[in-house]
Each structure stands twice: as C-alpha cells, then as structure tokens.
Write an enzyme that holds these catalytic residues in place. Structure first.
Site, PDB file in Angstrom:
ATOM      1  N   CYS A  42      10.568  92.818  63.300  1.00  0.00           N
ATOM      2  CA  CYS A  42      10.151  92.030  64.155  1.00  0.00           C
ATOM      3  C   CYS A  42       9.605  90.674  63.407  1.00  0.00           C
ATOM      4  O   CYS A  42       8.996  90.794  62.423  1.00  0.00           O
ATOM      5  CB  CYS A  42       8.813  92.688  64.971  1.00  0.00           C
ATOM      6  SG  CYS A  42       8.340  91.575  66.412  1.00  0.00           S
ATOM      7  N   ASP A  44       6.879  89.091  64.211  1.00  0.00           N
ATOM      8  CA  ASP A  44       5.521  89.316  64.342  1.00  0.00           C
ATOM      9  C   ASP A  44       4.903  88.977  62.794  1.00  0.00           C
ATOM     10  O   ASP A  44       5.047  89.512  61.938  1.00  0.00           O
ATOM     11  CB  ASP A  44       5.073  90.501  64.647  1.00  0.00           C
ATOM     12  CG  ASP A  44       3.566  90.460  65.148  1.00  0.00           C
ATOM     13  OD1 ASP A  44       2.851  90.056  64.380  1.00  0.00           O
ATOM     14  OD2 ASP A  44       3.223  90.930  66.189  1.00  0.00           O
ATOM     15  N   ARG A  46       2.231  89.792  61.618  1.00  0.00           N
ATOM     16  CA  ARG A  46       1.423  90.768  61.089  1.00  0.00           C
ATOM     17  C   ARG A  46       2.249  91.811  60.492  1.00  0.00           C
ATOM     18  O   ARG A  46       1.740  92.725  59.878  1.00  0.00           O
ATOM     19  CB  ARG A  46       0.527  91.160  62.129  1.00  0.00           C
ATOM     20  CG  ARG A  46      -0.303  90.247  62.920  1.00  0.00           C
ATOM     21  CD  ARG A  46      -1.117  90.897  64.067  1.00  0.00           C
ATOM     22  NE  ARG A  46      -0.004  90.978  65.085  1.00  0.00           N
ATOM     23  CZ  ARG A  46      -0.256  91.331  66.388  1.00  0.00           C
ATOM     24  NH1 ARG A  46      -1.430  91.607  66.912  1.00  0.00           N
ATOM     25  NH2 ARG A  46       0.739  91.201  67.219  1.00  0.00           N
ATOM     26  N   HIS A  98       6.947  97.992  65.480  1.00  0.00           N
ATOM     27  CA  HIS A  98       5.593  98.112  65.337  1.00  0.00           C
ATOM     28  C   HIS A  98       4.845  98.284  66.669  1.00  0.00           C
ATOM     29  O   HIS A  98       5.425  97.701  67.712  1.00  0.00           O
ATOM     30  CB  HIS A  98       4.989  96.902  64.521  1.00  0.00           C
ATOM     31  CG  HIS A  98       5.139  95.535  65.347  1.00  0.00           C
ATOM     32  ND1 HIS A  98       3.894  95.129  65.990  1.00  0.00           N
ATOM     33  CD2 HIS A  98       5.880  94.636  65.495  1.00  0.00           C
ATOM     34  CE1 HIS A  98       4.067  93.936  66.454  1.00  0.00           C
ATOM     35  NE2 HIS A  98       5.523  93.792  66.333  1.00  0.00           N
ATOM     36  N   CYS A 101       3.775  95.320  69.737  1.00  0.00           N
ATOM     37  CA  CYS A 101       4.903  94.352  69.637  1.00  0.00           C
ATOM     38  C   CYS A 101       4.853  93.497  71.088  1.00  0.00           C
ATOM     39  O   CYS A 101       4.873  93.983  72.260  1.00  0.00           O
ATOM     40  CB  CYS A 101       6.088  95.021  69.492  1.00  0.00           C
ATOM     41  SG  CYS A 101       7.617  93.807  69.411  1.00  0.00           S
TER      42      CYS A 101
HETATM   43 CO    CO Z   1       6.828  92.534  67.671  1.00  0.00          CO
END
Ligand code: CO
Length: 207
Positions: A42, A44, A46, A98, A101
C-alpha cells in the site's frame, strides 16, 4: 531554497553514513540491480517496504498503490511484475496489506465521489463477493480487518493468475500474502487465508 532543505541535509548525512559504514556501497549498486524480492504494498506512509523488513537499497523491487491492488488491466503493476520476474529474476513476490488501511475503510463506507473512490471500487467488489464471510464477523472493526486480509489473498491470486506468471517463471516464482499491523509493527503470513479463499467462494466461483 525550496523549504525542503532539511530533507536534502538528511540525504547528505545518510549517504555519508552509508559510505562510512559500508565503503563502496553506492559504487556497487550503480552497476547492477539484483533485488531478491518484489514487494507489492500500500502507498500508506506508515508501511515502508525496506524498513519494515530491515533491508537496504538494492534488495527489494517495489510497487505501491492505494490498498495494494493487483488489477488485471493495470499496466503499471503488470510492468513492474514482468520486469521483476522476467528481467531481474525475482522469485519471491510479496503482496503486503496492512490493518487500518484507508483504502479498505473507504471501500466499506459510502462513496465520496473522489477519484480514489473509483480505484477502491475493486475492493468494494471483493467485499460484495465475500459478503457472507464479512457479515459473519462480530463487529465493524473485525469486518474491516478481515477485508484487509481477504483483499491481500485476492491480490495474491491475481498475481498468480496474471499473464506474467503464466509462463515458465510461474514454476519457480513464489507469491506470498502478508499483512502488517500498524499497532505493533509486525508482519503476519496470510497463507491460510489465501489457501482458504476457494472454500469461501460463492457457488458461482471465481473461475
Ligand atoms: Co493502506
């Protein structure tokens, strides 16, 4: 200065530290790229691929998008997969989702009409397909977590069934489904979910 001077300073410090700790590190990477893994994850911020598995530059070929999707017609993702498997010789493909998400959350909420909502329609389709499994969850949080897992499992199947892996490479290429927990920084193997996917298929089936 652009206002991002601190990032350039960090870069200079990082490059100096790498060279100090591993003399010749960059000159070795200049001439060849031989990553051992392809990471499909992803976007993301993090969930940075290299950092969470403790690997330095040169070890992981990376493709990231919102909700770590492998869409059959996405030439971007398929090109990365093709290049990794057929040119770089990568034999381990990791699809990593994750918990928490935003793409998965968006797929479970009413559409906001944003561009990203069109992208996560792919996840909505998965939620529809596995509605029974999701509705059997005890609360909205576990429903969301289960959809994160199911989404990874479906994308693993998409990689396996992609035209890239239809050839000789498929026999030597392993596709793994993992999920990362933002709460503790740990990865979990989703092989059981991937393997149980067929058992959860509605009678119409995926094929
Ligand atoms: Co995500």
């Amino acid at each position: 200065m652009t206002g991002l001077g601190h990032l350039l300073e960090h870069n200079q410090a990082w490059a100096a530290r790498m060279e100090r700790e591993q003399p010749g590190f960059f000159s070795r990477l200049v001439d060849q790229q031989r990553p051992r893994y392809l990471w499909i994850g992803c976007s993301d911020s993090r969930v940075p691929a290299n950092q969470i598995v403790g690997l330095p530059p040169g070890e992981v070929f990376v493709h990231r998008n919102v909700a770590n999707l492998v869409v059959h017609s996405d030439l971007n993702c398929l090109s990365v997969l093709d290049f990794a498997v057929n040119i770089l010789g990568v034999r381990d493909v990791i699809v990593c989702g994750h918990y928490g998400c935003g793409g998965i959350k968006a797929a479970l909420a009413p559409s906001q009409g944003r561009i990203v909502d069109h992208w996560v329609r792919h996840v909505r389709d998965i939620a529809k397909f596995y509605r029974e499994e999701l509705e059997s969850q005890s609360c909205p949080q576990s429903r969301e977590r289960r959809l994160c897992e199911l989404n990874v499992a479906v994308q693993v199947v998409h990689v396996r069934e992609s035209p890239v892996l239809a050839g000789i490479a498929s026999k030597e290429t392993r596709v793994h489904g993992w999920i990362y927990d933002l709460a503790d920084g740990l990865l979990a193997d989703l092989t059981p979910t991937v393997e149980s996917l067929r058992a959860m298929e509605p009678s119409a089936g995926l094929r």
